[in-house]
Motif scaffolding. Structure first.
Motif, short mmCIF file in Angstrom:
data_model
loop_
_atom_site.label_atom_id
_atom_site.label_comp_id
_atom_site.label_asym_id
_atom_site.label_seq_id
_atom_site.Cartn_x
_atom_site.Cartn_y
_atom_site.Cartn_z
N SER A 53 0.82 -1.22 0.00
CA SER A 53 0.00 0.00 0.00
C SER A 53 0.85 1.26 0.00
O SER A 53 0.34 2.35 -0.27
CB SER A 53 -0.95 0.01 1.22
N GLU A 108 2.90 3.39 -4.03
CA GLU A 108 2.60 4.59 -4.82
C GLU A 108 3.30 5.80 -4.24
O GLU A 108 3.88 6.62 -4.95
CB GLU A 108 1.10 4.81 -4.88
N ASP A 109 3.28 5.92 -2.91
CA ASP A 109 3.98 7.03 -2.25
C ASP A 109 5.48 6.93 -2.50
O ASP A 109 6.16 7.95 -2.67
CB ASP A 109 3.70 7.02 -0.75
N ALA A 155 7.02 5.65 -5.08
CA ALA A 155 7.32 6.07 -6.46
C ALA A 155 7.32 7.57 -6.59
O ALA A 155 8.16 8.15 -7.29
CB ALA A 155 6.31 5.44 -7.41
#
Length: 202
Positions: free
Chosen positions: A196, A199-200, A202
């Motif tokens: 989870s 994304e942060d 990246a």
């Protein structure tokens, strides 16, 4: 555009608040210093993202006068490593064929281009909601990280997102150069928490 990029890179450090940095510092004296002030020679982290970074400087390092690299590349895998658009002085069309990225192109047997790794990490004690930090692996330890990564894949059929990574800076070391060891495997719930954060990262 190249001149503009060079000017902006030269003042990049002045445009951010250093006190808000999310970078883990590595030193011979203290070992690791996390952004929250925690110090120690060992850290237990979960790596939720990683990138290869190459940087070539055409001037000598001066701690009191930052000079940006004239050629810079960053990608998640080696096949896509090439100078980013707008590099002041690109050295080659890609890193694989670049003469500055060959052994013995620098001092002694070293490469003139600095090969580094940037890891997005979270504390193993709080994978889901803990702070995300940046751990920059210096050139002298990038090969060690690569070996750790491939050993996980080939020996354990795992990637760093599925385990706790123990990062160590020995007292006996004479320069900042972290070591990496596999810790406990994450539970299924912990892996979901780690995923989870991708994304942060990246």
């Amino acid at each position: 555009p190249a001149v503009l990029l060079a000017q902006q890179l030269a003042t990049a450090n002045d445009k951010v608040d250093v006190s808000e940095s999310n970078k883990i510092k590595i030193s011979v004296a203290a070992g690791f210093t996390a952004p929250d002030g925690t110090e120690g020679r060992e850290m237990e982290l979960v790596v939720v993202g990683s990138r290869m970074v190459n940087a070539y400087y055409n001037t000598q390092y001066d701690a009191n006068n930052y000079t940006p690299p004239v050629c810079y590349a960053s990608a998640e895998d080696r096949h896509n490593m090439a100078p980013v658009k707008g590099c002041p002085i690109p050295q080659h069309e890609n890193c694989a064929g670049c003469p500055q990225n060959k052994y013995k192109s620098g001092v002694g047997n070293a490469k003139a281009c600095k090969n580094m790794r940037q890891l997005a990490v979270v504390p193993a004690t709080n994978i889901k909601n803990g702070p995300m930090w940046l751990l920059s692996v210096p050139p002298n330890a990038s090969g060690r990280w690569d070996k750790y990564f491939t050993d996980l894949a080939h020996t354990h059929q795992l990637t760093p997102m599925f385990v706790i990574t123990e990062v160590k800076q020995p007292k006996t070391a004479t320069y900042a150069s972290p070591y990496f060891e596999m810790g406990k495997k994450l539970t299924e719930a912990q892996v979901i928490d780690a995923a989870s954060r991708m994304e942060d990262a990246a």
